[in-house]
Design an enzyme around this catalytic site. Sequence first.
Site, PDB file in Angstrom:
ATOM      1  N   GLU A 132       0.221  -6.775   9.255  1.00 37.76           N
ATOM      2  CA  GLU A 132      -0.328  -5.577   8.621  1.00 37.76           C
ATOM      3  C   GLU A 132      -0.491  -4.339   9.799  1.00 37.76           C
ATOM      4  O   GLU A 132       0.129  -3.328   9.552  1.00 37.76           O
ATOM      5  CB  GLU A 132      -1.626  -5.513   7.985  1.00 37.76           C
ATOM      6  N   THR A 185       1.548   5.424   2.545  1.00 41.50           N
ATOM      7  CA  THR A 185       0.217   5.053   2.706  1.00 41.50           C
ATOM      8  C   THR A 185      -0.602   6.131   3.564  1.00 41.50           C
ATOM      9  O   THR A 185      -1.648   6.519   3.374  1.00 41.50           O
ATOM     10  CB  THR A 185       0.098   3.795   3.300  1.00 41.50           C
TER      11      THR A 185
END
Lengths: 320, 320
Positions: A132, A185
């Site tokens: 991530e 995002t």
Amino acid sequence: MTNNEFVKAYAPATVANVCCGFDVLGFALDYPGDEVWARRSNAPGIRITDIKGIGGLSADPAENVIGVVAQKMLTELGITHGLELQLHKGMPVGSGMGSSAASSAAAAFAVNEVLGKPFTTEELVVYAMEGERKASGSAHADNVAPSLLGGFVLIRDYDPLDVVPLGTPVDLYCTIIYPQIELKTSLARSILKKEIPMKKGIRQWGNLAGLMAGLLKGDYGLIGRSLHDEIFEPERSILIPLFKQTKEAALSAGALGCGISGSGPSIFALSATAEQAEEVKLAMQQTYAESGIEIKTYVSKVPEQGARVIEQPILQPVQA
Amino acid sequence: MTNNEFVKAYAPATVANVCCGFDVLGFALDYPGDEVWARRSNAPGIRITDIKGIGGLSADPAENVIGVVAQKMLTELGITHGLELQLHKGMPVGSGMGSSAASSAAAAFAVNEVLGKPFTTEELVVYAMEGERKASGSAHADNVAPSLLGGFVLIRDYDPLDVVPLGTPVDLYCTIIYPQIELKTSLARSILKKEIPMKKGIRQWGNLAGLMAGLLKGDYGLIGRSLHDEIFEPERSILIPLFKQTKEAALSAGALGCGISGSGPSIFALSATAEQAEEVKLAMQQTYAESGIEIKTYVSKVPEQGARVIEQPILQPVQA
């Protein structure tokens, strides 16, 4: 695992935030998901020898999340032999369903098996988080933890990391609709205000506490009453075309609740039965019917189990 | 209940807020608490014929919370006969332990019995809330609900009211220390900021979700890790002399967590055993030993049951 065969691991898509659980809660789906195949190689270093199901992903192990996760594990353990990895993507990227997390979780799980299980599944969370970090610049756990552990998972804190597996009510089904627009995002995060009015904060944590009690007691009415987000959803949902109409359609069709999956653009709805979840899917699809926006939809049980070893490939990889 | 005898009800003190559960969470103690005696009278109207245990409370039924609660119930039911009430205070007022709530809950419980139980205990919450409206100007439920229902109670929402009884882990003990200074709830509320930094909000609801999971799973470690309040405690605790030292003493003595009870000035600590709770009490007392501030201390199990009918008076009323 004999004769240097590949270990095949599957890790599912996930829904993070879950309305009132912004940045602290996520849950697993059964489907879609990614596969990572891994085997030991005598040559040092990590090689990614195949990527199926999606184009445009780097096979450079320093650039692909599965290589980053594997390398972190090897380094931590002081292992000098190499690994050969293959990635079979079964889900689209940039959807808000935890695509990079599914790859990272599957990589961590597969590599752990190849290495003889030096880590518990919970301990794999920190390694999957490195994927991530590579993908988004932030080593968040609210997708990788449920992808690894299944069910709902609370990330109570990061300092130190405190991951709390919550399981799931026996029957809980998720409908996802993914409107195929591009939504970064970073944009979805940048538009959020940095201050929360106290009253809204109190409502938010009242709802999250209600959702926790509903999940742990299997109280579907309470789950439904608690699935609200009056802080982030109003700010973020303007980036998702037809969000309001789709949410209204899902609730009218009997969903317990509905919200943005992760930072979007996917929209999730929870239902108490599989039949309801299918009806919700039809209602959500209908709102996009004449929009010209391409969509993908998924219906999945929220499973007790997350990442796992599979004997045979289970994916019908999608082409994104 | 024959021959027009008094029904005697007892309702306990409570701890609201519980660190990360500001405005939405509270739990009951077993002791201290208040008694309300109630019986039907043929004369119309409500009379308060005795108040024991504390001075300075009005016997005017329109001014005392027990009269206000009883009148609301009579009005709602359209009952025209009268009631005679007596209040036996077993706890100090203005302590942050839900004193008005205990009186209100005991009144609601006793009157309900006299009237033949037209309401469930959960339904009594809205009537007891009228006592809080009288006492503080705000009809909050985070003290009256646990006083009536026992254990921990979540107030998920007020519009409409959503009261969620959570029970309690089998063994959970509360130590309370009440430094006898005057601290107005209105002041304790007025100093709070109206905006919360998003990062602190996320930590707060992560902790509240952790506390919920800890309570419902009986995970004492998780309860302890979650009992934090980085938003309100830093602002409020400056009003409570020796708060920081007392909290440190409680945690050093083995408490799971420690915080302000309600809006103070009482300080509560939770422990996993009765012995630990007694040790925590000694440690907390010690911080005030040479301060010149008078204190009261209590150690109580967190009980499954809240308000109840008693056959005999159980109080040794304190003189405040």
